[in-house]
Design a protein around this motif. Structure first.
Motif, PDB file in Angstrom:
ATOM      1  N   TYR A 129       0.803  -1.227   0.000  1.00  0.00           N
ATOM      2  CA  TYR A 129       0.000   0.000   0.000  1.00  0.00           C
ATOM      3  C   TYR A 129       0.837   1.279   0.000  1.00  0.00           C
ATOM      4  CZ  TYR A 129      -3.538   3.419   1.279  1.00  0.00           C
ATOM      5  OH  TYR A 129      -4.362   4.514   1.295  1.00  0.00           O
ATOM      6  N   VAL A 130       1.832   1.344   0.870  1.00  0.00           N
ATOM      7  CA  VAL A 130       2.595   2.588   1.070  1.00  0.00           C
ATOM      8  C   VAL A 130       3.469   2.896  -0.144  1.00  0.00           C
ATOM      9  CG1 VAL A 130       4.556   1.521   2.282  1.00  0.00           C
ATOM     10  CG2 VAL A 130       3.942   3.888   2.783  1.00  0.00           C
ATOM     11  N   ARG A 131       3.562   4.176  -0.482  1.00  0.00           N
ATOM     12  CA  ARG A 131       4.365   4.650  -1.612  1.00  0.00           C
ATOM     13  C   ARG A 131       5.242   5.812  -1.149  1.00  0.00           C
ATOM     14  NH1 ARG A 131       2.955   0.551  -3.371  1.00  0.00           N
ATOM     15  NH2 ARG A 131       1.496   0.112  -5.032  1.00  0.00           N
ATOM     16  N   ASP A 132       6.347   6.032  -1.857  1.00  0.00           N
ATOM     17  CA  ASP A 132       7.214   7.173  -1.565  1.00  0.00           C
ATOM     18  C   ASP A 132       6.386   8.450  -1.495  1.00  0.00           C
ATOM     19  OD1 ASP A 132       9.446   5.563  -1.588  1.00  0.00           O
ATOM     20  OD2 ASP A 132      10.342   6.447  -3.378  1.00  0.00           O
ATOM     21  N   GLY A 133       6.660   9.251  -0.475  1.00  0.00           N
ATOM     22  CA  GLY A 133       6.018  10.542  -0.338  1.00  0.00           C
ATOM     23  C   GLY A 133       4.722  10.540   0.452  1.00  0.00           C
ATOM     24  N   MET A 134       4.091   9.383   0.631  1.00  0.00           N
ATOM     25  CA  MET A 134       2.870   9.330   1.446  1.00  0.00           C
ATOM     26  C   MET A 134       3.233   9.695   2.886  1.00  0.00           C
ATOM     27  SD  MET A 134       0.994   5.848   0.268  1.00  0.00           S
ATOM     28  CE  MET A 134      -0.592   6.002  -0.501  1.00  0.00           C
ATOM     29  N   LEU A 135       2.358  10.420   3.566  1.00  0.00           N
ATOM     30  CA  LEU A 135       2.611  10.739   4.972  1.00  0.00           C
ATOM     31  C   LEU A 135       2.227   9.554   5.841  1.00  0.00           C
ATOM     32  CD1 LEU A 135       1.575  14.446   5.549  1.00  0.00           C
ATOM     33  CD2 LEU A 135       3.850  13.444   5.515  1.00  0.00           C
ATOM     34  N   VAL A 136       3.152   9.186   6.713  1.00  0.00           N
ATOM     35  CA  VAL A 136       2.983   8.041   7.597  1.00  0.00           C
ATOM     36  C   VAL A 136       3.056   8.551   9.031  1.00  0.00           C
ATOM     37  CG1 VAL A 136       3.990   5.859   8.331  1.00  0.00           C
ATOM     38  CG2 VAL A 136       4.039   6.499   5.912  1.00  0.00           C
ATOM     39  N   THR A 137       2.098   8.142   9.839  1.00  0.00           N
ATOM     40  CA  THR A 137       2.093   8.505  11.257  1.00  0.00           C
ATOM     41  C   THR A 137       2.226   7.241  12.090  1.00  0.00           C
ATOM     42  OG1 THR A 137       0.721  10.447  10.870  1.00  0.00           O
ATOM     43  CG2 THR A 137       0.769   9.592  13.119  1.00  0.00           C
ATOM     44  N   VAL A 138       3.171   7.265  13.021  1.00  0.00           N
ATOM     45  CA  VAL A 138       3.393   6.160  13.951  1.00  0.00           C
ATOM     46  C   VAL A 138       2.783   6.558  15.283  1.00  0.00           C
ATOM     47  CG1 VAL A 138       5.127   4.768  15.149  1.00  0.00           C
ATOM     48  CG2 VAL A 138       5.547   5.551  12.801  1.00  0.00           C
ATOM     49  N   ARG A 139       1.955   5.683  15.829  1.00  0.00           N
ATOM     50  CA  ARG A 139       1.357   5.877  17.156  1.00  0.00           C
ATOM     51  C   ARG A 139       2.070   4.965  18.161  1.00  0.00           C
ATOM     52  NH1 ARG A 139      -1.003  10.479  16.151  1.00  0.00           N
ATOM     53  NH2 ARG A 139      -2.583  10.372  14.538  1.00  0.00           N
ATOM     54  N   GLU A 140       2.055   5.352  19.437  1.00  0.00           N
ATOM     55  CA  GLU A 140       2.717   4.588  20.508  1.00  0.00           C
ATOM     56  C   GLU A 140       2.270   3.128  20.547  1.00  0.00           C
ATOM     57  OE1 GLU A 140       4.941   5.300  23.059  1.00  0.00           O
ATOM     58  OE2 GLU A 140       5.273   7.384  22.527  1.00  0.00           O
ATOM     59  N   SER A 141       1.044   2.858  20.158  1.00  0.00           N
ATOM     60  CA  SER A 141       0.470   1.513  20.245  1.00  0.00           C
ATOM     61  C   SER A 141       0.919   0.588  19.121  1.00  0.00           C
ATOM     62  CB  SER A 141      -1.051   1.617  20.209  1.00  0.00           C
ATOM     63  OG  SER A 141      -1.453   2.192  18.964  1.00  0.00           O
ATOM     64  N   GLY A 142       1.695   1.100  18.173  1.00  0.00           N
ATOM     65  CA  GLY A 142       2.086   0.305  17.022  1.00  0.00           C
ATOM     66  C   GLY A 142       1.135   0.434  15.849  1.00  0.00           C
ATOM     67  N   VAL A 143       0.165   1.328  15.981  1.00  0.00           N
ATOM     68  CA  VAL A 143      -0.738   1.609  14.867  1.00  0.00           C
ATOM     69  C   VAL A 143      -0.029   2.561  13.916  1.00  0.00           C
ATOM     70  CG1 VAL A 143      -2.886   2.763  14.178  1.00  0.00           C
ATOM     71  CG2 VAL A 143      -2.877   1.195  16.116  1.00  0.00           C
ATOM     72  N   ILE A 144      -0.059   2.229  12.638  1.00  0.00           N
ATOM     73  CA  ILE A 144       0.538   3.052  11.589  1.00  0.00           C
ATOM     74  C   ILE A 144      -0.585   3.567  10.723  1.00  0.00           C
ATOM     75  CG2 ILE A 144       2.178   3.102   9.676  1.00  0.00           C
ATOM     76  CD1 ILE A 144       3.392   2.374  12.484  1.00  0.00           C
ATOM     77  N   GLU A 145      -0.652   4.876  10.547  1.00  0.00           N
ATOM     78  CA  GLU A 145      -1.659   5.506   9.689  1.00  0.00           C
ATOM     79  C   GLU A 145      -0.943   6.000   8.430  1.00  0.00           C
ATOM     80  OE1 GLU A 145      -3.097   8.606  12.205  1.00  0.00           O
ATOM     81  OE2 GLU A 145      -4.214   7.214  13.495  1.00  0.00           O
ATOM     82  N   VAL A 146      -1.476   5.609   7.282  1.00  0.00           N
ATOM     83  CA  VAL A 146      -0.881   6.004   6.004  1.00  0.00           C
ATOM     84  C   VAL A 146      -1.928   6.781   5.225  1.00  0.00           C
ATOM     85  CG1 VAL A 146       0.247   5.215   3.893  1.00  0.00           C
ATOM     86  CG2 VAL A 146       0.518   3.902   6.005  1.00  0.00           C
ATOM     87  N   GLU A 147      -1.567   7.992   4.821  1.00  0.00           N
ATOM     88  CA  GLU A 147      -2.485   8.795   4.017  1.00  0.00           C
ATOM     89  C   GLU A 147      -2.782   8.061   2.723  1.00  0.00           C
ATOM     90  OE1 GLU A 147       0.323  11.521   1.108  1.00  0.00           O
ATOM     91  OE2 GLU A 147      -0.800  12.493   2.684  1.00  0.00           O
ATOM     92  N   SER A 148      -3.926   8.335   2.137  1.00  0.00           N
ATOM     93  CA  SER A 148      -4.229   7.719   0.843  1.00  0.00           C
ATOM     94  C   SER A 148      -4.217   8.801  -0.220  1.00  0.00           C
ATOM     95  CB  SER A 148      -5.588   7.034   0.881  1.00  0.00           C
ATOM     96  OG  SER A 148      -6.592   7.951   1.238  1.00  0.00           O
TER      97      SER A 148
END
Length: 153
Positions: A129-148
């Protein structure tokens, strides 16, 4: 936005643009210029990784399946952190290897002024899913949010 759950190896929260490799990261070859010659962008020096070669890794969400290479891998990651040339975070689709884990954990424990969250076991769906330049957010719980992006799944 899409979310993925992984296992926390080194805690922290961060948001950064992604730099993605679908093959293993040779830690020594990738960070050699940054450590030996003072490249503050930590431009990837591994010519065998065409997805990353020449791209800045410092301050980026480094998304990869695994690290590869010699037993220096952990020390190289620790040194990159100590010189403030580390990725913003390292996100592994597979379980992290013991050498990369050692470098990340030692940096987390011994360098309290440095942050490099590390999450592993995110799965192949994450790397697909993830591509160069997408914003990725790391949360303390290990949840990773990737913009679409528009038009993405």
């Amino acid at each position: 936005m899409r979310t993925f759950q992984g296992r926390v190896v080194a805690e922290g929260t961060v948001t950064a643009p992604a730099v993605v490799s679908h093959s293993g990261l040779n830690t020594l070859a990738s960070f050699q210029k940054a450590l030996q010659f003072g490249d503050k962008k930590a431009s990837c020096g591994d010519q065998n990784n065409p997805e990353l070669y020449g791209k800045a890794m410092a301050g980026k969400a480094l998304c990869l399946p695994r690290t590869i290479g010699s037993t220096t891998g952990g020390l190289v990651l620790y040194c990159a952190c100590s010189m403030h040339r580390q990725p913003a975070c390292m996100l592994f689709s597979e379980p992290i290897d013991s050498l990369a884990a050692a470098g990340a954990v030692l940096a987390d424990v011994w360098l309290p002024e440095v942050s490099m969250p590390v999450v592993d076991s995110l799965g192949q769906d994450f790397l697909d899913y993830v591509r160069d330049g997408m914003l990725v957010t790391v949360r303390e719980s290990g949840v990773i949010e990737v913009e679409s992006y528009m038009g993405r799944r």
